[in-house]
Design an enzyme around this catalytic site. Structure first.
Site, PDB file in Angstrom:
ATOM      1  N   HIS A 171      -8.292   1.257   1.604  1.00  0.00           N
ATOM      2  CA  HIS A 171      -8.098   1.129   3.057  1.00  0.00           C
ATOM      3  C   HIS A 171      -9.027   2.096   3.804  1.00  0.00           C
ATOM      4  O   HIS A 171      -8.589   2.934   4.595  1.00  0.00           O
ATOM      5  CB  HIS A 171      -6.643   1.392   3.445  1.00  0.00           C
ATOM      6  CG  HIS A 171      -6.240   0.689   4.715  1.00  0.00           C
ATOM      7  ND1 HIS A 171      -5.000   0.148   4.914  1.00  0.00           N
ATOM      8  CD2 HIS A 171      -6.930   0.431   5.862  1.00  0.00           C
ATOM      9  CE1 HIS A 171      -4.923  -0.390   6.117  1.00  0.00           C
ATOM     10  NE2 HIS A 171      -6.089  -0.234   6.722  1.00  0.00           N
ATOM     11  N   GLU A 178       0.837  -1.201   0.000  1.00  0.00           N
ATOM     12  CA  GLU A 178       0.000   0.000   0.000  1.00  0.00           C
ATOM     13  C   GLU A 178       0.868   1.245   0.000  1.00  0.00           C
ATOM     14  O   GLU A 178       1.948   1.242   0.612  1.00  0.00           O
ATOM     15  CB  GLU A 178      -0.927   0.003   1.224  1.00  0.00           C
ATOM     16  CG  GLU A 178      -1.971  -1.103   1.185  1.00  0.00           C
ATOM     17  CD  GLU A 178      -2.974  -1.014   2.341  1.00  0.00           C
ATOM     18  OE1 GLU A 178      -2.874  -0.071   3.147  1.00  0.00           O
ATOM     19  OE2 GLU A 178      -3.858  -1.884   2.423  1.00  0.00           O
TER      20      GLU A 178
END
Length: 526
Positions: free
Chosen positions: A279, A261
């Site tokens: 997220h 990420e």
């Protein structure tokens, strides 16, 4: 003394407001490079972060005054926990502030998969009316498989039961009694994979859970299963998931988290029946406020009162418990210092015994304080946080013993060290529930205050010895503050614990060792 905290990530303003209300000075400096953070971190006792700041070993090494790192959120992947623990820095998170938000996101993604909502929205807004293309499934009557039934998982379970789903769960820490309370069925992983129509993950990323949905495990699932992950990237083999979506083994997948990420590119992107969000599990206004408030309150309680809440690397100690435990912890640390300095490095095991009123208290802070005092003999950076870590690193066997009985004293803390030559035991109590006193010194009854510069002397009990000792100290320019003497029997072994003004140098020790009948002299700093 002013306590300072740095907020290094974007956080709701209520966090800074709480710090200031509690009398803590706070700086809000976000978006720093690691080098910029390392250059200023030594000014702060506390560091409040979200997910952007990476608290590496290099940052921790530079943080010479840091006492606590507070993560506003659940995951602490961005904090080097072993490095923090070794330096005695408490690491806290806020596991409950965004629990409902994350659970609701998982349920939302489940519905989005069941009814193909993102694709249907794009198609409709493109002017197509593909009513027959988007044939969904009901969730009512389906089986939801939970991998992880902790705080968030249990909330998901309650919502799913409200939707009339059957819930099965794989969680090694889930007790049968807790499963009954939740209204779910505890099963092994293979059983869950075989039965579940929907699978949702709610477990931390560890060596045991990494790729828990591996290629082999995905192959064991019911064909057409739908998978949701709002927990941690790395729990699913993403390449295997892509292949399973293409083959139809997996009927749909929704990921809020990815192994890397931010996920700017992924082989999963563009795959039919795949939904992704960036997220967002904790991304509601309520959750952002909640975790900001919680991390500020937890850090303030620790820095000002000694309370420890939701710590990753230290037992919890509430702000209410801390004042009651503080005198016990002072006593325990003094006993540990005494044993460490007198017995030395030949300690194989330590038993910490609590009796009477002490047995009714949380034993972990007392144990931590004993080990901090003991391990201070070997490290000048030891404290209650890293002492258990250092003890384990040295292979020290540590036991806790609790006696509910009340003996000669209404409360008692004892430390017994096992060496190659046997065991050595000291014990202490509190006068007025506040003032630490030594009451047993290696098998000899004695009553003494502990603190400052002291001398431990073992000698043969003979007339005139105390006078000779006083004269020798006087001639060396050492003033006696307190003198405490105990013995096993007349003319047998005697032990003295002498508090003095000033430091005891090696020349003084040599002079005292030369006195008739003296067998041992150990200068102490307690």
């Amino acid at each position: 003394m002013t306590v300072k905290v740095l907020i290094s990530d974007q956080m709701d303003p209520k966090a800074a407001a709480i710090f200031r209300e509690r009398g803590i000075e706070v700086d809000e400096i976000t978006g720093q490079t690691p080098e910029e953070l390392a250059a200023i971190i030594d000014q702060y006792e506390g560091l409040a972060i979200r997910s952007s700041t990476k608290v590496t070993a290099k940052i921790i090494d530079a943080a010479t005054n840091l006492k606590v790192v507070g993560r506003a959120g659940i995951g602490v992947d961005n904090v080097d926990i072993p490095a923090a623990t070794a330096r005695g820095v408490v690491v806290m998170n806020t596991p409950f502030g965004n629990s409902i938000t994350t659970a609701e996101h998982a349920i939302a993604l489940m519905f989005a998969l069941a009814r193909q909502l993102p694709e249907a929205d794009l198609s409709t807004q493109a002017g197509k009316w593909e009513k027959n293309r988007f044939m969904g499934v009901e969730v009512t009557g389906k089986t939801l498989g939970l991998i992880g039934a902790g705080n968030i998982g249990s909330i998901v379970a309650s919502r799913a039961l409200g939707l009339k789903m059957k819930v099965v769960a794989f969680d090694p820490f889930l007790t049968p009694e807790r499963a009954v309370d939740l209204g779910i069925e505890k099963v092994e992983l293979d059983e869950l994979l075989k039965r579940a129509d929907f699978i949702t993950l709610h477990t931390p990323l560890t060596d045991q859970t990494r790729n828990i949905l591996s290629r082999d495990n995905i192959a064991k699932t019911k064909r057409g299963v739908r998978i949701i992950n709002c927990a941690r990237g790395g729990l699913i083999d993403e390449a295997a998931l892509k292949d399973a979506l293409d083959s139809g083994q997996v009927g749909g997948a929704a990921l809020d988290v990815f192994e890397t990420e931010p996920a700017k590119a992924s082989p999963l992107f563009g795959t039919p029946n795949f939904i992704s969000t960036p997220h967002l599990g904790a991304s509601t206004s309520e959750a952002q406020v909640n975790v900001a408030i919680q991390v500020a309150e937890q850090m303030s309680d620790f820095l000002l009162l000694g309370g420890v809440t939701n710590a990753i690397n230290m037992p919890s100690l509430s702000a209410e418990e801390a004042p009651k435990l503080r005198p016990y912890m002072a006593l325990a640390e003094s006993l540990g210092k005494l044993v460490g300095q007198v017995v030395g490095e030949d300690i194989k095991a330590v038993a910490i015994e609590v009796e009477g009123a002490a047995a009714q208290l949380n034993p972990k802070p007392i144990t931590g304080a004993v080990l901090a005092g003991l391990m201070g003999t070997y490290s000048d950076t030891v404290n209650m946080v890293n002492a258990p870590f250092l003890a384990k690193e040295r292979g020290l066997d540590v036991r806790e013993v609790r006696h509910d009985r009340e003996g000669a004293y209404h409360t008692l803390v004892a430390v017994e060290a096992t060496t190659s030559k046997g065991t050595r035991r000291v014990a202490g109590t509190l006068f007025g529930n506040a003032n630490p006193r030594l009451v047993e010194l290696f098998g000899i009854e004695i009553e003494a205050e502990l603190g400052g510069s002291m001398l431990y002397i073992v000698n043969t009990d003979t007339p005139g010895f105390i006078g000779k000792l006083g004269t020798a100290l006087g001639e060396a320019g050492i003033n006696i503050a307190t003198f405490n003497l105990g013995r096993r029997k007349a003319r047998g072994d005697a032990a003295s614990l002498v508090a003095v003004d000033g430091k005891i140098g090696p020349d003084v020790v040599k002079t005292l060792c030369a006195l008739e009948g003296v067998r041992k002299v150990v200068p102490l700093v307690i």
